[in-house]
Design an enzyme around this catalytic site. Sequence first.
Site, PDB file in Angstrom:
ATOM      1  CG  MET A   1      14.433  -4.143  -6.620  1.00  0.00           C
ATOM      2  SD  MET A   1      12.874  -4.774  -5.952  1.00  0.00           S
ATOM      3  CE  MET A   1      13.476  -5.674  -4.554  1.00  0.00           C
TER       4      MET A   1
ATOM      5  CG  ASN B   1       6.606 -11.556 -11.633  1.00  0.00           C
ATOM      6  OD1 ASN B   1       5.521 -12.108 -11.492  1.00  0.00           O
ATOM      7  ND2 ASN B   1       7.593 -11.677 -10.756  1.00  0.00           N
TER       8      ASN B   1
ATOM      9  CG  ASN C   1       5.140  -3.315  -6.411  1.00  0.00           C
ATOM     10  OD1 ASN C   1       5.960  -3.754  -7.226  1.00  0.00           O
ATOM     11  ND2 ASN C   1       5.361  -3.374  -5.105  1.00  0.00           N
TER      12      ASN C   1
ATOM     13  CB  ILE D   1       6.700   5.404  -8.182  1.00  0.00           C
ATOM     14  CG1 ILE D   1       6.937   4.020  -8.823  1.00  0.00           C
ATOM     15  CG2 ILE D   1       6.091   6.370  -9.194  1.00  0.00           C
ATOM     16  CD1 ILE D   1       7.852   4.000 -10.029  1.00  0.00           C
TER      17      ILE D   1
ATOM     18  CG  HIS E   1       5.905  -6.948  -1.455  1.00  0.00           C
ATOM     19  ND1 HIS E   1       7.156  -6.364  -1.562  1.00  0.00           N
ATOM     20  CD2 HIS E   1       5.838  -7.474  -0.210  1.00  0.00           C
ATOM     21  CE1 HIS E   1       7.809  -6.528  -0.416  1.00  0.00           C
ATOM     22  NE2 HIS E   1       7.034  -7.196   0.416  1.00  0.00           N
TER      23      HIS E   1
ATOM     24  N   GLY F   1      13.272 -10.288 -14.338  1.00  0.00           N
ATOM     25  CA  GLY F   1      12.186 -10.034 -15.290  1.00  0.00           C
ATOM     26  C   GLY F   1      11.312 -11.238 -15.590  1.00  0.00           C
TER      27      GLY F   1
HETATM   28  C1  GAR Z   1       9.313 -10.828  -7.554  1.00  0.00           C
HETATM   29  O1  GAR Z   1       9.258 -11.958  -6.721  1.00  0.00           O
HETATM   30  C2  GAR Z   1       8.595  -9.662  -6.929  1.00  0.00           C
HETATM   31  O2  GAR Z   1       7.524 -10.049  -6.111  1.00  0.00           O
HETATM   32  C3  GAR Z   1       9.686  -9.024  -6.098  1.00  0.00           C
HETATM   33  O3  GAR Z   1      10.838  -9.122  -6.896  1.00  0.00           O
HETATM   34  C4  GAR Z   1      10.759 -10.322  -7.672  1.00  0.00           C
HETATM   35  C5  GAR Z   1      11.137  -9.973  -9.093  1.00  0.00           C
HETATM   36  O4  GAR Z   1      11.285 -11.149  -9.852  1.00  0.00           O
HETATM   37  N1  GAR Z   1       9.386  -7.654  -5.814  1.00  0.00           N
HETATM   38  C6  GAR Z   1       9.720  -7.051  -4.682  1.00  0.00           C
HETATM   39  O5  GAR Z   1      10.328  -7.596  -3.783  1.00  0.00           O
HETATM   40  C7  GAR Z   1       9.244  -5.614  -4.585  1.00  0.00           C
HETATM   41  N2  GAR Z   1       9.370  -5.108  -3.254  1.00  0.00           N
HETATM   42  P1  GAR Z   1      11.396 -11.066 -11.434  1.00  0.00           P
HETATM   43  O6  GAR Z   1      12.431  -9.973 -11.754  1.00  0.00           O
HETATM   44  O7  GAR Z   1      11.895 -12.415 -11.839  1.00  0.00           O
HETATM   45  O8  GAR Z   1      10.052 -10.739 -11.974  1.00  0.00           O
END
Ligand code: GAR
Length: 198
Positions: A90, A14, A107, A93, A109, A12
């Site tokens: 992950m 982000n 989203n 939707i 990525h 979390g």
């Molecule tokens: C982030 O780096 C995001 O880009 C990636 O998961 C991480 C979550 O970090 N998302 C994916 O890989 C989606 N396919 P966080 O939980 O610390 O925000």
Amino acid sequence: MKRVAVFASGSGSNFESIVNATKGKEKGYEVVLLFSDQPTAYALERADQLGVSSYFISPKNYPDKMAYEADILGLLMRYRVDFIVLAGYMRLIGPMLLKRFDGDIINIHPSLLPEFPGLDAIGQALEAGAKITGVTIHYVDEGMDTGPIIAQEKVEIKPSDTYDSLQKKIQKIEHRLYPQTLDQLLRKGETIAKTSVN
Ligand code: GAR
């Protein structure tokens, strides 16, 4: 001001940057809800610390995605959510949420899509010997990381980079680019196309 729900399955970080960006500033959005599909997601603890309402709903208690998303939709309606931000969520939707929030789900990525979609994009880029990777913010459709791209930023992969060092560089960009893009999108209601090299 748009009412935003953030969906997160993991740490979390982000989510936290999106909330913190609104503190003491006039923003185009307010985070009203953190939703998680994982009971142990650290994002749930961050929500408590940040004073944001949080909910965990287990998909295991539902016969199918439709039933699961019907309950999530009920929660979103209770909080009068206008816009959904996926931040390390992950799970794909499904049609129920896509129909109700048509064009209102984005989203982030950790690659330059369409390169390295799906799980472990950072590991995929290192494995492929890529010299450049990056961050993509895109609209969500029914596919895996396939929706229209809103913003991208490149990151150079140096020979000395490890998984951890590359992840740190990517997350540093994410924590700036995601709140900024969200604010611009919701404030102006328009799409930003931006590509820049670090
Ligand atoms: C982030 O780096 C995001 O880009 C990636 O998961 C991480 C979550 O970090 N998302 C994916 O890989 C989606 N396919 P966080 O939980 O610390 O925000």
